[in-house]
Design a protein around this motif. Structure first.
Motif, short mmCIF file in Angstrom:
data_model
loop_
_atom_site.label_atom_id
_atom_site.label_comp_id
_atom_site.label_asym_id
_atom_site.label_seq_id
_atom_site.Cartn_x
_atom_site.Cartn_y
_atom_site.Cartn_z
N LEU A 377 57.11 1.50 40.73
CA LEU A 377 55.68 1.99 40.92
C LEU A 377 55.15 1.00 42.23
O LEU A 377 54.50 1.73 43.13
N ALA A 378 55.53 -0.30 42.32
CA ALA A 378 55.12 -1.11 43.47
C ALA A 378 55.90 -0.61 44.74
O ALA A 378 55.42 -0.72 45.78
N ALA A 379 57.26 -0.26 44.65
CA ALA A 379 58.13 0.05 45.78
C ALA A 379 57.77 1.44 46.31
O ALA A 379 57.47 1.42 47.42
N LYS A 380 57.24 2.18 45.43
CA LYS A 380 56.76 3.64 45.85
C LYS A 380 55.50 3.42 46.64
O LYS A 380 55.13 4.05 47.73
N LEU A 381 54.38 2.67 46.04
CA LEU A 381 53.14 2.33 46.74
C LEU A 381 53.24 1.62 47.95
O LEU A 381 52.55 2.02 49.09
N VAL A 382 54.03 0.49 48.08
CA VAL A 382 54.19 -0.35 49.26
C VAL A 382 54.73 0.53 50.31
O VAL A 382 54.59 0.37 51.45
N SER A 383 55.82 1.32 50.04
CA SER A 383 56.43 2.19 51.03
C SER A 383 55.39 3.12 51.81
O SER A 383 55.50 3.35 52.88
N PHE A 384 54.56 3.78 50.90
CA PHE A 384 53.26 4.37 51.33
C PHE A 384 52.52 3.74 52.24
O PHE A 384 52.09 4.13 53.37
N LEU A 385 52.26 2.63 51.86
CA LEU A 385 51.46 1.52 52.53
C LEU A 385 52.14 1.37 54.02
O LEU A 385 51.19 1.27 54.99
N MET A 386 53.22 0.96 54.15
CA MET A 386 53.89 0.71 55.35
C MET A 386 53.81 1.93 56.32
O MET A 386 53.75 1.64 57.49
N ASP A 387 54.25 2.98 55.76
CA ASP A 387 54.10 4.33 56.68
C ASP A 387 52.76 4.77 57.05
O ASP A 387 52.39 5.33 58.17
N ASN A 388 51.67 4.24 56.52
CA ASN A 388 50.28 4.73 56.80
C ASN A 388 49.28 3.38 56.96
O ASN A 388 47.98 3.63 56.73
N TYR A 389 49.84 2.23 57.29
CA TYR A 389 48.89 1.14 57.09
C TYR A 389 47.85 1.03 58.03
O TYR A 389 46.72 0.34 57.68
N GLN A 390 48.01 1.66 59.22
CA GLN A 390 46.81 1.60 60.06
C GLN A 390 45.67 2.39 59.76
O GLN A 390 44.44 1.92 59.86
N GLU A 391 45.89 3.42 59.00
CA GLU A 391 44.78 4.25 58.71
C GLU A 391 44.27 3.68 57.23
O GLU A 391 42.85 3.53 57.11
N ILE A 392 45.11 3.22 56.25
CA ILE A 392 44.59 2.77 55.11
C ILE A 392 43.89 1.48 55.20
O ILE A 392 43.11 1.40 54.47
N LEU A 393 44.60 0.71 55.84
CA LEU A 393 43.69 -0.73 55.98
C LEU A 393 42.71 -0.81 56.95
O LEU A 393 42.26 -1.79 57.46
N SER A 394 41.97 0.28 57.51
CA SER A 394 40.86 0.33 58.16
C SER A 394 39.73 0.84 57.36
O SER A 394 39.89 1.29 56.16
N VAL A 395 38.40 0.66 58.24
CA VAL A 395 37.36 0.97 57.39
C VAL A 395 37.18 2.51 57.31
O VAL A 395 37.12 3.07 58.29
N PRO A 396 37.17 3.24 56.29
CA PRO A 396 36.85 4.49 56.06
C PRO A 396 35.33 4.92 56.92
O PRO A 396 34.36 4.65 56.32
N SER A 397 35.25 5.64 58.06
CA SER A 397 34.35 5.66 58.80
C SER A 397 33.33 6.71 58.14
O SER A 397 32.09 6.63 58.03
N ALA A 398 33.97 7.61 57.54
CA ALA A 398 33.07 8.70 56.71
C ALA A 398 32.03 8.07 55.76
O ALA A 398 30.96 8.48 55.54
N LEU A 399 32.83 7.40 55.09
CA LEU A 399 32.17 6.68 53.87
C LEU A 399 31.17 5.70 54.44
O LEU A 399 29.77 5.80 53.93
N LYS A 400 31.26 4.99 55.60
CA LYS A 400 30.47 3.80 56.29
C LYS A 400 29.47 4.79 56.59
O LYS A 400 28.18 4.24 56.18
N SER A 401 29.23 5.81 57.37
CA SER A 401 28.19 6.58 57.73
C SER A 401 27.61 7.14 56.70
O SER A 401 26.30 7.04 56.93
N SER A 402 27.91 7.76 55.65
CA SER A 402 27.05 8.49 54.71
C SER A 402 26.30 7.32 53.86
O SER A 402 25.04 7.61 53.72
N ILE A 403 26.87 6.04 53.77
CA ILE A 403 26.16 5.13 53.11
C ILE A 403 24.92 4.66 53.83
O ILE A 403 23.88 4.56 53.70
N GLU A 404 25.28 4.32 55.32
CA GLU A 404 24.43 3.82 56.15
C GLU A 404 23.22 4.68 56.42
O GLU A 404 22.11 4.35 56.49
N ASP A 405 23.55 5.95 56.58
CA ASP A 405 22.50 7.16 56.69
C ASP A 405 21.52 7.25 55.39
O ASP A 405 20.31 7.33 55.39
#
Length: 529
Positions: A377-405
């Motif tokens: 399970l860890a290898a499956k998750l970490v593999s997906f993290l490596m392929d999408n790390y720039q987006e996953i480990l950034s702040v979700p802009s849609a969630l941030k905007s909705s809460i601030e509004d």
């Protein structure tokens, strides 16, 4: 037996374990073998079991082709320990399985794991905090929400605009929110969004929400540098400088700016081993024991990458800031050295990507209870993290905007109708369980039509307004709420009964009306010459 996708939800690791056992028992070929001049029916060699299970895991969408043969052998060791298989003499309980020619067989029934029973959470939902300061003795985990009951008078004032009146109103200034209030709003809305993305009725069985620190969420969102990496307030929790230098050396190889140029062969492998040893000595994985179930649940969404990315974005916001920063730096290093063509191979037997997965997966995710499928399970998750790390480990802009509004909205001046309860102008929002379309339509009909019907009846029975004004109000009400109006007046006759016509006297018949109308002149024969 066809493999099936095990989606997100409670006990996903247990469900996967049972799924693999059933598939392995159904797909493993059994035949007659000889060992030391003796024949054994319905058994298999250890190497045959590795071949079969490795192919099964590689073609299963819950695991995928990145499962290695070594990981398959480790899983079969756990099968032997848990009596999923036994040797031909009936021995089991130890992890002494090897990829060789020893003979094994299935016991009469392989034990499936049972699901632990947890107390039912009922219909508890994630609640918003009260906007006032919490009362003494009130915990931060449970903040009461005041229920609102509207009578027909309040509905009349609310809907009076639709029927042509605007009652007097006044402005209500909301109390200024404290930092604690804002943090609790972030926690409530973040968990609510995570629950929705996962498609769960409740997070209770995959996450103890009391262990979610609202301060961590806010810090992970706002305390970041230009690269999106978390900045820590406590500098003692930063990674040591020598580890950062080692990581940069492998990422930027062969340009090592922080270290001297290597003077011997294999220098890069020693640097890599130093990083592995440092992260391997941690007492708890970066994703923490508390959040193991929530991250395993996200694995059920990998068939829909966009949902999986959003779920991981939100889940990583729950981490302590120091864990999130280390995760950002480590996964970024893993992804970049896997793609660095100038970096010499770090192993003679496996590819660099496979090596970093094997080396760091357990540093990122594993269970405190030593779940048997941890490594896969860890290898499956970490593999997906490596392929999408720039987006996953950034702040979700849609969630941030909705809460601030939302925070800005609740601090604005609100309009209040005279006679209405002050809290009714803006009731504290709460997040509810998802319901079907039919149930929603039923609740909408039964929940709103009763006060509207009472309002319509008040208009009908009001004797203080003129007939002209009453007709005008009814016409406007019919236009705004045709369904409610149709229930009260199903036919034109019932509507006409409300305004009976007055009997009028017929005007007297005039004498000239009895006379025959003017007849045109017709020639006759007598006028002819």
């Amino acid at each position: 037996m066809e493999p099936r996708l095990v989606g997100p939800g409670p006990y996903r690791a247990t469900r996967l374990w049972n799924e693999i056992i059933e598939l392995f028992r159904a797909g493993m070929p059994l035949r007659k073998h000889r060992c030391r001049f003796k024949s054994y029916e319905r058994c298999f060699k250890a190497s045959e079991a590795v071949d079969c299970l490795h192919e099964l895991l590689g073609s299963n969408q819950n695991f995928g082709p990145e499962v290695t043969r070594d990981q398959t052998v480790k899983l079969l060791k756990k099968f032997l320990k848990n009596h999923v298989i036994e040797d031909i003499k009936g021995r089991w309980g130890k992890e002494d399985f090897e990829d060789d020619g020893h003979l094994y067989r299935f016991p009469p029934s392989s034990p499936l794991k049972s699901y632990p029973k947890k107390p039912s959470c009922g219909k508890e939902v994630i609640k918003f905090p009260d906007w006032n300061e919490p009362k003494a003795g009130t915990s931060q985990e449970y903040i009461p929400v005041k229920s609102i009951t509207m009578n027909s008078e309040m509905w009349y004032k609310r809907h009076s605009i639709a029927i042509g009146e605007v009652p007097a109103c006044k402005l209500v200034f909301r109390r200024e929110l404290t930092q604690t209030n804002i943090e609790e709003i972030w926690k409530s809305m973040t968990l609510s969004r995570l629950q929705k993305v996962l498609g769960l009725d409740s997070l209770d069985e995959v996450l103890d929400t009391k262990l979610v620190n609202s301060k961590h969420i806010v810090q992970n969102v706002y305390n970041v540098n230009k690269q999106g990496i978390v900045t820590l307030e406590d500098k003692s929790k930063e990674l040591p400088h020598w580890i950062l230098s080692a990581m940069k050396c492998l990422v930027n190889w062969p340009s090592c700016s922080d270290l001297k140029q290597p003077t011997y062969s294999g220098f890069e492998r020693d640097v890599f081993k130093t990083i592995v040893d440092y992260f391997g000595q941690m007492k708890e994985p970066l994703l923490t024991f508390h959040f193991f179930d929530i991250f395993v649940s996200v694995l059920g969404l990998l068939q829909t990458p966009s949902k999986a990315v959003e779920a991981l974005q939100i889940s990583c916001l729950l981490l302590p800031p120091e864990n999130r920063k280390r995760l950002q730096l480590l996964v970024r290093m893993m992804a970049r050295i896997s793609l660095n063509q100038d970096l010499p191979p770090l192993s003679e037997s496996v590819r660099t990507r496979t090596l970093v997965l094997q080396a760091f997966s357990r540093c990122i995710l594993y269970s405190k209870d030593e779940i048997d499928l941890d490594e896969l399970l860890a290898a499956k998750l970490v593999s997906f993290l490596m392929d999408n790390y720039q987006e996953i480990l950034s702040v979700p802009s849609a969630l941030k905007s909705s809460i601030e509004d939302h925070v800005v909205h609740i601090q604005k001046v609100q309009m209040k109708y005279v006679g209405a309860d002050s809290d009714a102008t803006l009731p504290p929002p709460s997040f509810c369980h998802q319901i079907s379309t039919d149930e929603f339509e039923y609740q909408r009909a039964t929940g709103s039509q009763e006060p509207l019907a009472a309002l319509l009846e008040e208009i009908v029975m009001n004797k203080e307004i003129s007939v002209k004004d009453k007709k005008k109000k009814l016409k406007q009400f019919q236009k705004s709420y045709p369904e409610v109006y149709r229930v009260r007046f199903p036919t034109p006759e019932t509507e006409a009964m409300l305004f009976p016509e007055k009997t009028k006297q017929k005007p007297p018949i005039l004498m000239w009306a009895l006379k025959k109308p003017f007849q045109p002149f017709h020639r006759t024969r007598s006028f002819r010459m």
